[in-house]
Design an enzyme around this catalytic site. Structure first.
Site, short mmCIF file in Angstrom:
data_model
loop_
_atom_site.label_atom_id
_atom_site.label_comp_id
_atom_site.label_asym_id
_atom_site.label_seq_id
_atom_site.Cartn_x
_atom_site.Cartn_y
_atom_site.Cartn_z
N HIS A 267 -6.06 -3.06 -27.21
CA HIS A 267 -5.33 -2.94 -28.48
C HIS A 267 -4.76 -1.54 -28.69
CE1 HIS A 267 -8.47 -0.46 -30.40
NE2 HIS A 267 -9.32 -1.19 -29.67
N ASP A 268 -3.60 -1.48 -29.28
CA ASP A 268 -2.94 -0.23 -29.69
C ASP A 268 -2.60 0.69 -28.53
OD1 ASP A 268 -3.07 -0.61 -32.66
OD2 ASP A 268 -5.22 -0.65 -32.22
#
Length: 212
Positions: free
Chosen positions: A134-135
């Site tokens: 994620h991210d």
């Protein structure tokens, strides 16, 4: 090659091993492939025609099936200059989470998982069974080789490569054109252009070959 005779569909730049895997990905995704672009003296590969990149036709779609980021940069500049349109290709057995953006010319192969709120720059590759957390932010022409694991909130700068079964831990930065060797574990930031190997990853000694 003229518009009257050129086959329709995606052109794959690179007729080697990865190029053929791109063909497999396209077939699985139901994307028609017109042929390959390669300077090697092939007449056909897997029953498809092979043309020189300089013969590429304006307005046609292409995807670069070559792992080397520097070669991808050169070919993208050439094909864009000839009026080509970079295509993004995702295998139907890859998983792309919500709020994730793939730039033009990206390749995501079978078994790959790209988590939520990830950004992939133009002509980046997440190869089979690799994961991106994620991210994470991947710049242009980034390569995550088979089985590579990029943790959450990692920054991979333009041209960076994460080797097969390597791990980049949460929040780390891998600099422009840096190379993480196979099975390495990146526990700290990697400077631009550096080659790191081992667990924990350390700069490669000049008298020892890279592991990937």
């Amino acid at each position: 090659m003229t518009s009257a005779t050129a086959p329709r569909g995606l052109w794959i730049a690179g007729a080697g091993g990865l190029g053929r895997e791109v063909l497999d990905t396209a077939l699985a995704a139901g994307v028609p492939v017109a042929g390959f672009l390669d300077d090697a003296p092939y007449s056909s590969v897997r029953g498809l025609p092979v043309r020189r990149p300089a013969e590429f036709e304006a307005g046609a779609r292409y995807l670069i099936g070559i792992a080397d980021p520097a070669v991808r940069r050169r070919l993208a500049a050439l094909l864009d200059g000839l009026g080509g349109e970079p295509a993004t290709l995702v295998h139907p057995r890859a998983l792309i989470a919500p709020d994730t953006v793939l730039g033009p010319g990206c390749l995501v192969m079978g078994g790959a998982y790209v988590s939520s709120s990830v950004r992939l720059g133009a002509h980046s590759q997440v190869q089979y069974n690799a994961t991106v957390g994620h991210d994470a932010v991947l710049g242009e022409r980034v390569t995550v080789l088979p089985g590579g694991n990029v943790s959450g909130a990692v920054l991979l700068a333009d041209g960076a490569t994460v080797g097969s079964n390597a791990v980049v831990l949460q929040g780390r930065k891998v600099g422009e054109d840096a190379f993480v060797g196979a099975a390495a574990v990146v526990t700290g930031d990697v400077p631009p252009g550096e080659v790191v190997v081992g667990s924990p990853a350390r700069p490669l000694r000049k008298d020892r070959p890279a592991t990937d």
